[in-house]
Write an enzyme that holds these catalytic residues in place. Structure first.
Site, mmCIF file in Angstrom:
data_model
loop_
_atom_site.group_PDB
_atom_site.id
_atom_site.type_symbol
_atom_site.label_atom_id
_atom_site.label_comp_id
_atom_site.label_asym_id
_atom_site.label_seq_id
_atom_site.Cartn_x
_atom_site.Cartn_y
_atom_site.Cartn_z
ATOM 1 C CG ASP A 193 -4.941 -9.981 3.262
ATOM 2 O OD1 ASP A 193 -4.635 -10.541 2.192
ATOM 3 O OD2 ASP A 193 -4.593 -8.814 3.548
ATOM 4 C CG ASP A 199 -2.726 -8.301 0.653
ATOM 5 O OD1 ASP A 199 -1.989 -8.571 1.614
ATOM 6 O OD2 ASP A 199 -3.789 -7.638 0.754
ATOM 7 C CG HIS A 243 -6.569 -5.356 1.556
ATOM 8 N ND1 HIS A 243 -5.942 -6.120 2.518
ATOM 9 C CD2 HIS A 243 -7.801 -5.050 2.044
ATOM 10 C CE1 HIS A 243 -6.767 -6.277 3.551
ATOM 11 N NE2 HIS A 243 -7.892 -5.640 3.292
ATOM 12 C CG HIS A 258 -1.969 -1.048 1.195
ATOM 13 N ND1 HIS A 258 -2.854 -1.218 0.151
ATOM 14 C CD2 HIS A 258 -2.253 -2.047 2.081
ATOM 15 C CE1 HIS A 258 -3.636 -2.267 0.399
ATOM 16 N NE2 HIS A 258 -3.282 -2.794 1.561
HETATM 17 C C1 SP5 Z 1 -1.022 -5.064 3.999
HETATM 18 C C2 SP5 Z 1 -2.514 -5.078 4.227
HETATM 19 O O1 SP5 Z 1 -3.136 -6.135 4.121
HETATM 20 N N1 SP5 Z 1 -3.089 -3.951 4.632
HETATM 21 C C3 SP5 Z 1 -4.493 -3.866 4.845
HETATM 22 C C4 SP5 Z 1 -4.920 -2.707 5.689
HETATM 23 C C5 SP5 Z 1 -6.401 -2.670 5.826
HETATM 24 N N2 SP5 Z 1 -6.861 -1.714 6.775
HETATM 25 C C6 SP5 Z 1 -8.235 -1.317 6.726
HETATM 26 C C7 SP5 Z 1 -9.161 -2.477 6.738
HETATM 27 C C8 SP5 Z 1 -10.600 -2.069 6.588
HETATM 28 C C9 SP5 Z 1 -11.470 -3.274 6.806
HETATM 29 N N3 SP5 Z 1 -12.822 -2.993 6.635
HETATM 30 C C10 SP5 Z 1 -13.692 -4.117 6.837
HETATM 31 C C11 SP5 Z 1 -14.280 -4.583 5.574
HETATM 32 C C12 SP5 Z 1 -14.718 -6.027 5.693
HETATM 33 N N4 SP5 Z 1 -14.884 -6.621 4.418
HETATM 34 ZN ZN ZN Z 2 -4.098 -7.074 2.588
#
Ligand code: SP5
Ligand code: ZN
Length: 384
Positions: free
Chosen positions: A321, A233, A235, A188
């Site tokens: 994740d 990942d 995300h 990120h």
């Molecule tokens: C490296 C990495 O995996 N960073 C991820 C950081 C995420 N932080 C915010 C997460 C927001 C989660 N919201 C809940 C949504 C459920 N689907």
């Molecule tokens: Zn992630």
């Protein structure tokens, strides 16, 4: 002959040093999910797998050069001094966390530059999950150095592999793999902004370093080494995408959740710009994606984009994740899915460096990361 052992590069100089006390999730203060316990449980699992893994804590010092190729100097200066300035300006000892982020609708009205650490904390961070503690900069710096150390060893392993293939003692079906077990994660982190637990983009720094080595030539065209980044990942890796958005090498590819964090990047319409047009491939997938859907989409990405690029190296942003019980994510991949993912990556047939990113279900973190690595090696794991 399958390569019998995978080298694991790690160091407590990064893995245990950075320990933020909290983060905010959906409006509530919780413990910091990107916990310093994560590398420990992964290592414990890998060490339980007979002699499949060879762990080394050797870290070479590549200096600031490779980091400055990817990140802007003002951002690096900020990260280095932020905690000290924060404390001098009366900030809480827990660490630096922005209260005001220059939202684009506000920023387009303003002409002021960030004058103090309170303002800079918003200028250089895009969310509330990248607290800068006393040791964060050092940990992030060392994570980048560990990843570079692994990247240098990837060059050696790939050369050795090439010679073995030529000599007939190895086949392209079993390319070498290496693993950088680092934290804080990186994908990120953009060229000049941190967020999402990430400060320095470890994998991007390693990729650029490999491309920059004058003595290393691509097998396909004699130019710099050709690299595919495969970001698995949950995300979207907004940082890696931004860093290489205008470059034709590396090719950035990502499988990630649509409509989830970081919310504002990751569309399939983001294809790169200028020379980089066509070299950014985003494949957003729906919530509740299962093993079969995931592996099928990955295999198609590999066939349509990864192999045609003719990479010399593959760099994997390894997040687990995507796991069904991950506390902050929403896919349904199971522990049986990870060896299948590793196996699909092996079939690319190209030396691969895995770099640790996310994955927050501590109980299954070792099994799931180990599953990918063992699947890549054509082995199956045993449970602890
Ligand atoms: C490296 C990495 O995996 N960073 C991820 C950081 C995420 N932080 C915010 C997460 C927001 C989660 N919201 C809940 C949504 C459920 N689907
Ligand atoms: Zn992630």
């Amino acid at each position: 002959m399958a390569p019998s052992r995978m080298k694991v590069f790690t160091s407590t100089l990064c893995t245990t040093m950075h320990t933020p006390a909290f983060e905010f999730l959906s409006g509530s203060e919780t413990h910091f999910y990107e916990s310093p316990d994560r590398p420990g449980v992964i290592l414990k699992y890998l060490e339980s797998q007979g002699d499949a893994f060879e762990v080394t804590e050797r870290v070479e010092d590549f200096g600031p050069g490779p980091i400055e190729r990817v990140h802007k100097q003002d951002f690096l200066d900020y990260l280095k001094t932020a905690y000290e300035e924060w404390i001098e300006e009366g900030g809480h000892p827990n660490g630096v966390l922005p209260g005001t982020i220059p939202h684009y609708k506000v920023a387009r009205l303003g002409k002021l530059k960030a004058a103090n650490c309170l303002a800079k904390s918003g200028e250089y961070c895009f969310d509330l999950s990248a607290v800068i503690t006393k040791d964060t900069f050092k940990a992030a710096w060392n994570a980048a150095q560990v990843t570079l150390t692994a990247a240098k060893d990837l060059v050696r392993a790939a050369d050795e592999f090439e010679q073995s293939v030529e000599a007939g003692s190895a086949t392209r079906k079993n390319p070498p793999g290496l693993y950088a077990l680092v934290r804080p994660p990186g994908h990120h982190a953009q060229s000049d902004i941190c967020g999402g637990y990430c400060y320095l983009n470890n994998l991007a720094i390693a990729a650029q370093w490999l491309i920059d080595q004058p003595g290393l030539k691509s097998k396909a065209d004699g130019g710099p080494k050709r690299i595919v980044i495969l970001d698995i990942d949950f995300h979207h890796g907004n940082g890696t995408q931004e860093i290489f958005y205008t470059a034709a090498n590396p090719l950035y590819t990502s499988l990630h959740s649509i409509d989830d964090y970081p919310y504002f990047t990751g569309s399939a319409l983001e294809k790169g710009e200028g020379e980089g047009l066509g070299f950014n491939i985003n494949i957003p997938m729906p919530q509740a994606t299962t093993n079969d859907d995931y592996v099928e989409t990955l295999d198609k990405l590999i066939k349509d984009h990864v192999i045609p690029f003719k990479p010399d190296y593959v760099l994997v942003s390894l997040g687990v994740d995507t796991y069904k019980d991950d506390p902050i994510a929403g896919f349904l991949v199971t522990s049986e899915g990870y060896p299948r993912i590793g196996n699909s990556i092996r079939k690319i047939g190209v030396p691969t460096l895995f770099v640790q990113e996310g994955g927050y279900c501590i109980e299954k973190l070792g099994l799931n990361v180990g599953g990918i690595l063992l699947g890549y090696m054509g082995k199956t794991g045993t449970t602890l």
